[in-house]
Design an enzyme around this catalytic site. Structure first.
Site, PDB file in Angstrom:
ATOM      1  N   ARG A  35       0.844  -1.190   0.000  1.00  0.00           N
ATOM      2  CA  ARG A  35       0.000   0.000   0.000  1.00  0.00           C
ATOM      3  C   ARG A  35       0.879   1.239   0.000  1.00  0.00           C
ATOM      4  O   ARG A  35       1.784   1.369   0.839  1.00  0.00           O
ATOM      5  CB  ARG A  35      -0.922  -0.014   1.218  1.00  0.00           C
ATOM      6  N   LYS A  59      -7.817 -13.850   6.633  1.00  0.00           N
ATOM      7  CA  LYS A  59      -8.251 -14.111   5.258  1.00  0.00           C
ATOM      8  C   LYS A  59      -7.654 -15.406   4.723  1.00  0.00           C
ATOM      9  O   LYS A  59      -8.362 -16.239   4.137  1.00  0.00           O
ATOM     10  CB  LYS A  59      -7.846 -12.936   4.356  1.00  0.00           C
ATOM     11  N   LYS A  71       1.865  -7.278   5.483  1.00  0.00           N
ATOM     12  CA  LYS A  71       1.471  -6.055   4.788  1.00  0.00           C
ATOM     13  C   LYS A  71       2.680  -5.153   4.627  1.00  0.00           C
ATOM     14  O   LYS A  71       3.526  -5.058   5.523  1.00  0.00           O
ATOM     15  CB  LYS A  71       0.396  -5.300   5.572  1.00  0.00           C
ATOM     16  N   VAL A 158     -12.032  -3.328  -8.484  1.00  0.00           N
ATOM     17  CA  VAL A 158     -12.949  -4.376  -8.043  1.00  0.00           C
ATOM     18  C   VAL A 158     -14.380  -3.867  -7.991  1.00  0.00           C
ATOM     19  O   VAL A 158     -15.307  -4.504  -8.502  1.00  0.00           O
ATOM     20  CB  VAL A 158     -12.523  -4.933  -6.676  1.00  0.00           C
ATOM     21  N   GLY A 159     -14.599  -2.708  -7.378  1.00  0.00           N
ATOM     22  CA  GLY A 159     -15.950  -2.171  -7.261  1.00  0.00           C
ATOM     23  C   GLY A 159     -16.619  -1.980  -8.609  1.00  0.00           C
ATOM     24  O   GLY A 159     -17.812  -2.273  -8.775  1.00  0.00           O
ATOM     25  N   ASP A 177     -18.707   7.060  -5.527  1.00  0.00           N
ATOM     26  CA  ASP A 177     -17.248   7.151  -5.505  1.00  0.00           C
ATOM     27  C   ASP A 177     -16.858   8.598  -5.235  1.00  0.00           C
ATOM     28  O   ASP A 177     -17.608   9.524  -5.570  1.00  0.00           O
ATOM     29  CB  ASP A 177     -16.649   6.691  -6.843  1.00  0.00           C
ATOM     30  N   VAL A 178     -15.691   8.771  -4.652  1.00  0.00           N
ATOM     31  CA  VAL A 178     -15.208  10.142  -4.406  1.00  0.00           C
ATOM     32  C   VAL A 178     -14.871  10.851  -5.715  1.00  0.00           C
ATOM     33  O   VAL A 178     -14.854  12.075  -5.775  1.00  0.00           O
ATOM     34  CB  VAL A 178     -13.969  10.137  -3.476  1.00  0.00           C
ATOM     35  N   ALA A 209     -14.215   0.252  -1.075  1.00  0.00           N
ATOM     36  CA  ALA A 209     -13.144   1.258  -1.037  1.00  0.00           C
ATOM     37  C   ALA A 209     -12.308   1.014   0.216  1.00  0.00           C
ATOM     38  O   ALA A 209     -11.996  -0.126   0.543  1.00  0.00           O
ATOM     39  CB  ALA A 209     -13.747   2.660  -1.076  1.00  0.00           C
TER      40      ALA A 209
END
Length: 296
Positions: A35, A59, A71, A158-159, A177-178, A209
């Site tokens: 990230r 997960k 991560k 994905v969305g 969405d923003v 998101a």
């Protein structure tokens, strides 16, 4: 701290603060995306890395993968050399952790990281973009949840795929969405501003998101009967799950719903499975969710 290892390093090329958190390798090498994101303070990035790596352990366990959670968080903007810095740090861990795409990175970035380490997945030259597999897992979960109307909150890779498939299936779909320019991508859908989408009168809210959207303040605003989506860490804390239960709102654990991408990529790239076999494991997310919901 329950994590096995946390490394914080300033990149020699980029100067960026790079954090790698390994939550668990009890089941096998840790997996988790890279990230790149701005934070008010680097310690906020550390908190994200700790939280998200723990979620990856859950997960992987729920998906039956022989892996634990990890991560990478890069604090700040993408700078020159930052992907090579990430690759070097991953390589130093000697295979205890492999990284992939996340917020702020994509499959092409994994190719760049792969010039510095072999411990990387979701490369276009291997399994490719993980988004279609993640979306397939979300849709498998939504089939178990049921419903005819959905609000998709976030139209990233994905969305957008999930919203498109739901529209193709003839469902009523609300999108948000923003980035308002994405409104034009879904003319057949209803549009709501991000600050209003939690109040959408739909069967299922699909968070796609960033996480942390389900809080003591937001749960009373919900008008849906279920929440199921790929956004990680949707709950701000375990107590919020009880607030959802008290309102009769079903919550599908995000570490189950969002596992399609990591299942597909690790099966194909790390374990040599055929794409069809890997996708069959992704579709089994629906079976996993059904068993969890049946337990109550």
């Amino acid at each position: 701290m329950e994590h096995e290892r946390v490394v914080i390093r300033r990149g020699v090329r980029s100067g960026a603060v790079i954090i790698i958190a390994i939550h668990s390798t009890a089941r096998g090498p840790a997996l988790g995306g890279c990230r790149i994101k701005r934070y008010p303070d680097w310690r906020d990035g550390l908190e994200d890395a700790l939280r998200l790596s723990a979620a990856m352990t859950a997960k992987c366990a729920a998906a039956g993968l022989a892996h634990g959670g990890g991560k990478t968080v890069v604090v700040g903007e993408r700078g020159a050399g930052v992907l090579h810095d990430v690759g070097d740090l991953v390589e130093e861990l000697g295979g205890a952790y492999a990284t992939g795409p996340d917020v702020g990175t994509g499959p092409d970035d994994m190719e760049e990281i792969a010039t510095r380490t072999t411990h990387v997945f979701c490369r276009p030259s291997a399994s490719g973009d993980s988004s279609p597999a993640t979306a397939a897992g979300v849709l498998a979960a939504l089939r178990v949840i049921g419903g005819t109307s959905f609000a998709v909150m976030g139209l990233g890779h994905v969305g957008a795929l999930v919203a498109g498939r739901l529209l193709d299936a003839g469902h009523r779909v609300v999108v948000s969405d923003v980035d308002e320019s994405k409104r034009a991508l879904f003319p057949a859908a209803e549009w709501l501003a991000p600050e209003r989408v939690l109040e959408a009168d739909v069967d299922v809210l699909v968070p796609a998101a960033l996480g942390g959207i389900l809080t003591p303040a937001s749960v009373p605003r919900l008008r849906c009967r279920a929440v199921a989506g790929p956004a990680n860490n949707q709950l701000d804390g375990p107590e919020t799950a009880e607030l959802l239960r008290a309102r009769g709102i079903v919550w599908a654990p995000d570490h189950v719903v969002s596992a399609g991408g990591v299942i597909y990529a690790t099966e194909v790239e790390l374990h040599g499975s055929a794409p069809a076999a890997a996708m069959a494991r992704v579709e089994a997310i629906g079976d996993t969710l059904r068993r969890l919901l049946d337990r109550g």
